[in-house]
Design a protein around this motif. Structure first.
Motif, PDB file in Angstrom:
ATOM      1  N   ARG A 183       5.607   6.936   0.802  1.00 21.03           N
ATOM      2  CA  ARG A 183       4.634   7.190   1.872  1.00 21.03           C
ATOM      3  C   ARG A 183       4.008   5.856   2.259  1.00 21.03           C
ATOM      4  O   ARG A 183       3.346   5.214   1.457  1.00 21.03           O
ATOM      5  CB  ARG A 183       3.544   8.149   1.404  1.00 21.03           C
ATOM      6  CG  ARG A 183       4.033   9.477   0.943  1.00 21.03           C
ATOM      7  CD  ARG A 183       4.302  10.360   2.128  1.00 21.03           C
ATOM      8  NE  ARG A 183       4.732  11.664   1.668  1.00 21.03           N
ATOM      9  CZ  ARG A 183       4.389  12.772   2.252  1.00 21.03           C
ATOM     10  NH1 ARG A 183       3.620  12.757   3.312  1.00 21.03           N
ATOM     11  NH2 ARG A 183       4.834  13.922   1.798  1.00 21.03           N
ATOM     12  N   LEU A 184       4.235   5.455   3.504  1.00 16.38           N
ATOM     13  CA  LEU A 184       3.736   4.178   4.000  1.00 16.38           C
ATOM     14  C   LEU A 184       2.501   4.372   4.864  1.00 16.38           C
ATOM     15  O   LEU A 184       2.300   5.435   5.444  1.00 16.38           O
ATOM     16  CB  LEU A 184       4.823   3.480   4.830  1.00 16.38           C
ATOM     17  CG  LEU A 184       6.158   3.229   4.154  1.00 16.38           C
ATOM     18  CD1 LEU A 184       7.153   2.689   5.145  1.00 16.38           C
ATOM     19  CD2 LEU A 184       6.001   2.279   3.004  1.00 16.38           C
ATOM     20  N   ARG A 185       1.717   3.316   4.977  1.00 15.75           N
ATOM     21  CA  ARG A 185       0.578   3.316   5.893  1.00 15.75           C
ATOM     22  C   ARG A 185       1.043   2.815   7.261  1.00 15.75           C
ATOM     23  O   ARG A 185       0.534   1.837   7.786  1.00 15.75           O
ATOM     24  CB  ARG A 185      -0.524   2.408   5.373  1.00 15.75           C
ATOM     25  CG  ARG A 185      -1.220   2.930   4.179  1.00 15.75           C
ATOM     26  CD  ARG A 185      -2.428   2.084   3.922  1.00 15.75           C
ATOM     27  NE  ARG A 185      -2.461   1.694   2.523  1.00 15.75           N
ATOM     28  CZ  ARG A 185      -3.190   0.712   2.054  1.00 15.75           C
ATOM     29  NH1 ARG A 185      -3.928  -0.001   2.851  1.00 15.75           N
ATOM     30  NH2 ARG A 185      -3.161   0.437   0.774  1.00 15.75           N
ATOM     31  N   ASP A 186       2.025   3.472   7.805  1.00 16.21           N
ATOM     32  CA  ASP A 186       2.634   3.053   9.060  1.00 16.21           C
ATOM     33  C   ASP A 186       2.995   4.309   9.845  1.00 16.21           C
ATOM     34  O   ASP A 186       3.848   5.081   9.418  1.00 16.21           O
ATOM     35  CB  ASP A 186       3.882   2.222   8.755  1.00 16.21           C
ATOM     36  CG  ASP A 186       4.522   1.649  10.002  1.00 16.21           C
ATOM     37  OD1 ASP A 186       4.145   2.039  11.130  1.00 16.21           O
ATOM     38  OD2 ASP A 186       5.424   0.803   9.849  1.00 16.21           O
ATOM     39  N   TYR A 187       2.358   4.515  10.974  1.00 12.12           N
ATOM     40  CA  TYR A 187       2.616   5.736  11.725  1.00 12.12           C
ATOM     41  C   TYR A 187       4.018   5.772  12.335  1.00 12.12           C
ATOM     42  O   TYR A 187       4.513   6.837  12.684  1.00 12.12           O
ATOM     43  CB  TYR A 187       1.550   5.959  12.807  1.00 12.12           C
ATOM     44  CG  TYR A 187       1.599   4.975  13.939  1.00 12.12           C
ATOM     45  CD1 TYR A 187       2.371   5.208  15.060  1.00 12.12           C
ATOM     46  CD2 TYR A 187       0.864   3.796  13.888  1.00 12.12           C
ATOM     47  CE1 TYR A 187       2.425   4.302  16.100  1.00 12.12           C
ATOM     48  CE2 TYR A 187       0.914   2.888  14.915  1.00 12.12           C
ATOM     49  CZ  TYR A 187       1.695   3.150  16.027  1.00 12.12           C
ATOM     50  OH  TYR A 187       1.746   2.248  17.042  1.00 12.12           O
ATOM     51  N   GLY A 233       0.789  -1.226   0.000  1.00 13.95           N
ATOM     52  CA  GLY A 233       0.000   0.000   0.000  1.00 13.95           C
ATOM     53  C   GLY A 233       0.818   1.272   0.000  1.00 13.95           C
ATOM     54  O   GLY A 233       0.344   2.310   0.438  1.00 13.95           O
ATOM     55  N   VAL A 234       2.032   1.222  -0.488  1.00 14.13           N
ATOM     56  CA  VAL A 234       2.904   2.399  -0.490  1.00 14.13           C
ATOM     57  C   VAL A 234       2.492   3.352  -1.612  1.00 14.13           C
ATOM     58  O   VAL A 234       2.030   2.936  -2.670  1.00 14.13           O
ATOM     59  CB  VAL A 234       4.387   1.979  -0.650  1.00 14.13           C
ATOM     60  CG1 VAL A 234       4.647   1.373  -2.012  1.00 14.13           C
ATOM     61  CG2 VAL A 234       5.313   3.133  -0.388  1.00 14.13           C
ATOM     62  N   ARG A 235       2.616   4.646  -1.348  1.00 13.75           N
ATOM     63  CA  ARG A 235       2.447   5.668  -2.380  1.00 13.75           C
ATOM     64  C   ARG A 235       3.834   6.212  -2.691  1.00 13.75           C
ATOM     65  O   ARG A 235       4.567   6.612  -1.788  1.00 13.75           O
ATOM     66  CB  ARG A 235       1.533   6.788  -1.880  1.00 13.75           C
ATOM     67  CG  ARG A 235       0.103   6.328  -1.699  1.00 13.75           C
ATOM     68  CD  ARG A 235      -0.850   7.463  -1.406  1.00 13.75           C
ATOM     69  NE  ARG A 235      -0.295   8.570  -0.661  1.00 13.75           N
ATOM     70  CZ  ARG A 235      -0.549   8.853   0.613  1.00 13.75           C
ATOM     71  NH1 ARG A 235      -1.354   8.077   1.299  1.00 13.75           N
ATOM     72  NH2 ARG A 235      -0.026   9.898   1.202  1.00 13.75           N
ATOM     73  N   PRO A 253       6.125   6.911   8.534  1.00 14.33           N
ATOM     74  CA  PRO A 253       5.177   7.334   7.502  1.00 14.33           C
ATOM     75  C   PRO A 253       5.820   7.764   6.192  1.00 14.33           C
ATOM     76  O   PRO A 253       5.185   7.706   5.139  1.00 14.33           O
ATOM     77  CB  PRO A 253       4.460   8.514   8.152  1.00 14.33           C
ATOM     78  CG  PRO A 253       5.415   9.021   9.167  1.00 14.33           C
ATOM     79  CD  PRO A 253       6.196   7.844   9.636  1.00 14.33           C
ATOM     80  N   ARG A 254       7.085   8.182   6.235  1.00 14.94           N
ATOM     81  CA  ARG A 254       7.720   8.712   5.022  1.00 14.94           C
ATOM     82  C   ARG A 254       9.191   8.327   5.000  1.00 14.94           C
ATOM     83  O   ARG A 254       9.903   8.512   5.979  1.00 14.94           O
ATOM     84  CB  ARG A 254       7.587  10.221   5.016  1.00 14.94           C
ATOM     85  CG  ARG A 254       8.121  10.883   3.804  1.00 14.94           C
ATOM     86  CD  ARG A 254       7.929  12.371   3.947  1.00 14.94           C
ATOM     87  NE  ARG A 254       8.055  13.032   2.671  1.00 14.94           N
ATOM     88  CZ  ARG A 254       7.916  14.315   2.507  1.00 14.94           C
ATOM     89  NH1 ARG A 254       7.640  15.083   3.540  1.00 14.94           N
ATOM     90  NH2 ARG A 254       8.052  14.852   1.327  1.00 14.94           N
TER      91      ARG A 254
END
Length: 130
Positions: free
Chosen positions: A101-105, A88-90, A108-109
């Protein structure tokens, strides 16, 4: 002991530690020596996901790791390393490389410094990740 002497000891002690840290090179970020070094760093985070192919970044601080579930990234974080799967990376291209940009707090970047050729390779490999 007077407080002025104690304060001087503390200040000069901290300054001495800072100087020694720089002189011995402990302030430099970690960089991966080769793909095997990046693979060992990956396996510390994901021991069950054997890396198939590893591509180092231009500065040696990031590595793209191909695994059976998809791509992942391992990067230097101070003197240590961290790793994440790229589900799910952008991805956005920049002048210096890729901005992930990762879905990981907790991470995140991630900004990977890459040459234009490396950007193309990394983008093609990341596309194959679900």
């Amino acid at each position: 002991m007077p407080i002025t002497v104690l304060a001087a000891l503390v200040v000069f002690g901290i300054a001495g530690i800072a100087v020694l840290t720089v002189l011995f090179g402990f302030n430099k970020p970690r960089s991966f020596i080769d793909a095997e070094d990046a693979g060992r760093a990956w396996l510390r985070e994901f021991p069950d996901l054997e890396p198939r192919d590893i591509t180092l970044s231009q500065d040696g601080c990031h590595a793209l790791v191909q695994t059976d579930p998809g791509a992942g990234i391992v990067w230097s974080m101070g003197a240590d390393s961290a790793a994440r799967l790229l589900t799910g990376v952008r991805v956005k291209q920049s002048a210096k490389g890729l901005d992930l940009r990762l879905r990981d707090y907790t991470a995140p970047r991630i900004r990977a410094v890459l040459s234009p050729d490396q950007q193309t390779i990394w983008l093609n490999r990341i596309k194959d990740t679900p």
